[in-house]
Design an enzyme around this catalytic site. Structure first.
Site, short mmCIF file in Angstrom:
data_model
loop_
_atom_site.label_atom_id
_atom_site.label_comp_id
_atom_site.label_asym_id
_atom_site.label_seq_id
_atom_site.Cartn_x
_atom_site.Cartn_y
_atom_site.Cartn_z
CB CYS A 179 -0.95 0.00 1.20
SG CYS A 179 -0.09 0.22 2.78
CB CYS A 204 3.65 -0.34 2.87
SG CYS A 204 2.22 -1.10 3.65
CG ASP A 214 0.65 5.26 -42.08
OD1 ASP A 214 0.69 6.18 -42.92
OD2 ASP A 214 1.29 4.20 -42.21
#
Length: 839
Positions: free
Chosen positions: A93, A96, A490
């Protein structure tokens, strides 16, 4: 040459950049200087790359001594920072990650630190004096185990392993203690023994069980909270530690035990769900086989680890096996499942001379492949690396949420403290009641679910795309595709195959199609022109054998076509202009009135053509074919034309279907091409594009992209091309998408998004995935905010308790946003059926 002795079990490898070591004599000096050190197990000076690889025993010498010996030889060691990557699986997380960053911030010789909680990795830029062990110790001081990648068996943890961890066992014991304590206190109070009174408060046996649960289940939380405090990180571990300690100290052991157990359960579930998300990256890593069968020069076969293959090795691959390295087929033929790389479900036939990729699977047959890239430079290895690197650059949403969380959390913590203290002091309210309100707000203050809502969605989307043959180079590109409502396409190599092929064969004067192809193929056999090669190839595919004819007197008529004698008859294959001029001649010799003649055109005199037949061809058939964007070639003899062959860059079968799906998704498709107006108009009409721009030079394509972007204000323009000749326009567009990037270094390195196979059907999939990813991120962010707001509003009224805050606000929302993000793994490309392609 490498000079070595038997390495010790603890031998380490040091790689140094020595740019001035650029000749064999330089290498000898460096080798001799370093070789004087004790504990040197091997020295490999690589002159071509300016690198020195040294194996050494760290118990007898060290990096600093080796560097000093290189300098003593008269060569500077480049001080550019190296990059150390470590696996930190428990860092799952943002809070952390902040603790890890703070722990590494004060280390000497450590530069930039990148934490990636979505995959549990930390990347550290290390200087000359940095030591891996010091970095590992610093991370462990923050409360997390760290393993340098390459030293462990598996850098991504097995999701099921979390339930066998020490923390899981402690949480289970704590839950049992809480359950027994609740049974005694609430269900069977008569059996709950009174143990005594402390500070006027009576304690029963159930209270001891609650305190024991806090000790067993809460120890990991308190330990991490201590590390958080030491690293000045106001994160969930610190806040929960404060809440648990305060609950026990305030004579609320039940609330403290509930907080410890439920939060531990939440942490385990969050770790499990995050490991499942990381599992998608493990699937990519597992695509490459572990071993390879090498054929030696004496004909013997040897099984070796795939990562030890060297360029030039010849590997043997049998049915059902994975190809272990990128290379070229030398012997055998087989259908190869290339879906791990390109995402295409239809196997591709491979013959000698064709390229194959590591991780692809042999369907049948037998191949011998010459290795052309090392394991860490294979296409699949680069894909894995790029997917990992895609997390490094935060999206705009992530940056905003991080800034929001840095303000939100302190504010709610202050409100929690105020709620616990002010009402009792100011109004004489119950300390016990408002303490629990403050404790509830403290739990709500952690924005874990909010902060992980975006990165976990990005990781899920990017890894899902990679498994389907679409490489997305970063979360911001994933978001940007879905936000773009204009796609510039393209023509050559994207909407078309980029290769000329025969589209029409029209016989004249009673000739058959096979006869025209036979004569045209025989005449063009010696031509090197792409049109001639296309005609010869089509003739062979049609079962016509041009080689069956006797061909002589071949001549290339520059700018017009070719001429050759086929079975004794002179044949012409060329532009309509050649026969138009021939048809205008009244004689085979120069005219007496000074008019146009073959001699004046530079050709030898030929018999007069049939004027009526020539005019029919020139005035009716040819203009129609040219209006369709095709190049027209006339096949004829001295007597006149016998047939017409039309050649064109063939439109991809899936182009029309792709354009239709994109338009259904609300994307405005614009075709860009340097080709002529007629060809552009014909191709655009065939694939269903209403807006096109023809005869564009590369700088004009770039300018057109800018105009499209300015025209749409904040809306973004994406462009898809072949990744090489459209590089300026691709770089200018908000998102550059390269076609057919498998095996193409340029496209892989420069494109924002790379379609690994030449498969246009991946474009609608890319837009669908990006749109759903943006939707999931918005759902996660707003639902997290809404749930936090509702819980915070209900806490002062006693509607929301600590249990609600943990189960719903923390554990529930973290699991919810992760599960919601995992839905992106279920987005699959739509494959058109034969009828849709034909239509």
């Amino acid at each position: 040459m490498t000079e070595s002795v038997a390495p010790s079990d603890s031998s380490r490898t040091l790689e140094l950049q020595v740019p001035e070591m650029d000749c064999p004599s330089c290498a000898t000096k460096v080798r001799n200087s370093v070789g004087r050190l004790a504990g040197i197990d091997g020295i490999d000076p690589r002159v071509t790359s300016g690198r020195l690889v040294v194996e050494y025993d760290p118990t007898r010498t060290d990096e600093a001594s080796i560097r000093e010996r290189v300098r003593a030889a008269g060569y500077a060691v480049e001080d550019a920072a190296a990059e150390l990557t470590l696996s930190v699986p428990e860092m799952d997380c943002p809070s952390c990650a902040t603790k890890v960053e703070n722990a590494l911030a004060d280390l000497e010789d450590v530069g930039e630190v990148e934490t990636r909680p979505a995959t549990g990795r930390v990347t550290v830029a290390t200087g000359e004096g940095a030591d891996t062990g010091t970095v590992v110790e610093a991370i462990e001081s923050a409360g997390y185990e760290a393993t340098p990648i390459g030293d462990g068996d598996d850098v991504i943890a097995d999701p099921a392993a979390v339930w066998r961890s020490r923390r899981a066992v402690g949480t289970g014991i704590g839950a049992v203690l809480v359950a027994v304590g609740m049974g005694l206190e609430f269900a069977l109070p008569a059996l709950d023994p009174a143990l005594g009174t402390i500070a006027g408060r009576t304690y029963a046996g159930s209270h001891l069980l609650f305190i024991a649960a806090v000790v067993v289940a809460g120890t990991p939380i308190l330990r991490n909270g201590y590390y958080s405090a030491r690293n000045r990180s106001l994160d969930i571990e610190f806040l929960m530690s404060v809440g648990i300690v305060a609950s026990v100290a305030a004579h609320h052991p039940f609330e403290g035990a509930i907080l410890a157990v439920l939060f531990s359960v939440a942490a385990l579930l969050e770790r499990f769900s995050m490991d499942r998300a990381r599992d998608s990256l493990r699937e990519l890593m597992d695509l490459s086989p572990d071993t390879a069968t090498v054929r030696r020069e004496d004909g013997s076969e040897e099984t070796v680890p795939a990562d030890e293959l060297a360029i030039g090795d010849r590997v043997v691959v049998r049915p059902g096996e994975k190809i272990p390295a990128d290379g070229t087929v030398r012997e055998g033929s087989s259908a190869v499942d290339q879906s791990p790389i390109t995402g295409e479900s239809v196997p591709e036939d491979k013959e000698p001379g064709e390229e194959v990729y590591a991780g692809t699977i042999l369907e049948s047959g037998y191949l011998e492949v010459d290795v052309e890239s090392e394991a860490d430079e294979s296409t699949i290895a680069r894909i894995v690396r790029m997917v990992e690197d895609a997390e490094r650059e935060q999206t705009e949403r992530e940056q905003f949420i991080d800034r929001f969380a840095s303000v939100y959390t302190p504010i709610v913590v202050v409100l929690a403290a105020a709620a616990a203290i002010l009402p009792p002091l100011a109004f004489g309210a119950s300390w016990s009641y408002w303490f629990l309100v403050g404790l509830t707000l403290l739990v709500i203050s952690c924005p874990c679910a909010l902060v992980i809502s975006t990165p976990v969605s990005v990781v899920s989307g990017i890894t899902s795309a990679a498994k389907n043959g679409v490489l997305i180079k970063g979360g911001r590109h994933l978001e940007a595709v879905g936000e773009s409502d204009v796609l510039a396409v393209d023509k050559t190599g994207t909407l078309t195959t980029g290769e000329l092929s025969v589209t029409d064969v029209i016989p004249l004067e009673g000739a058959s199609e096979d006869e025209i192809l036979r004569r045209a193929g025989a005449t063009e056999r010696r031509s090197e022109h792409p049109i001639g090669q296309a005609i010869v190839g089509y003739a062979e595919e049609s079962g016509v054998e041009p080689d069956d004819h006797d061909v002589s007197a071949f001549e290339a008529l520059t700018g017009k076509g070719v001429r050759a004698d086929v079975d004794g008859t002179t044949h012409y294959v060329g532009k309509p202009d050649l026969f138009e001029r021939l048809a205008d001649l009244e004689h085979t010799h120069a005219t007496t009135d000074g008019g146009l003649s073959l001699e004046s055109m530079g050709y030898e005199p030929e018999p007069q053509c049939d004027r009526e037949a020539c005019l029919d061809v020139l005035n009716e058939v040819v203009p129609e074919l040219q209006a369709e964007g095709k190049t027209v070639v006339i096949v004829g003899t001295e007597d006149g034309p016998i047939g017409v062959v039309a050649v064109a860059d063939r439109v991809r079968p899936e182009a029309e279907w792709t354009v239709s799906r994109l338009q259904e998704q609300g994307v405005r498709v614009v075709m860009l091409t340097g080709d002529n107006e007629g060809t552009a108009r014909a191709i655009a009409a065939e694939v269903g594009i209403e807006e096109y721009h023809a005869e564009l030079l590369p700088d004009e394509k770039l300018e057109l992209i800018r105009n499209l972007e300015s025209e749409h204000g904040e809306n973004r323009v994406a462009m898809v091309g072949d990744g090489i000749n459209d590089a300026p326009a691709l770089a200018t567009a908000e998102v550059g998408i390269a076609m057919g990037a498998a095996g193409t270094d340029t496209a892989l390195e420069t494109a924002d998004v790379a379609l690994m196979g030449d498969d246009l059907t991946r474009l609608p999939y890319l837009y669908e995935l990006s749109g759903k990813a943006n939707g999931v991120i918005r759902q996660n962010v707003w639902s997290s905010l809404a749930v936090k707001a509702v819980l915070a509003a209900g806490a002062p009224f006693g509607i929301v308790t600590v249990i609600h805050a943990v189960v719903i606000g923390d554990m529930g929302m973290s699991l919810g946003v992760t599960g919601n993000a995992m839905r992106l793994a279920g987005v699959e490309p739509e494959t058109p059926d034969a009828d849709e392609l034909a239509g």
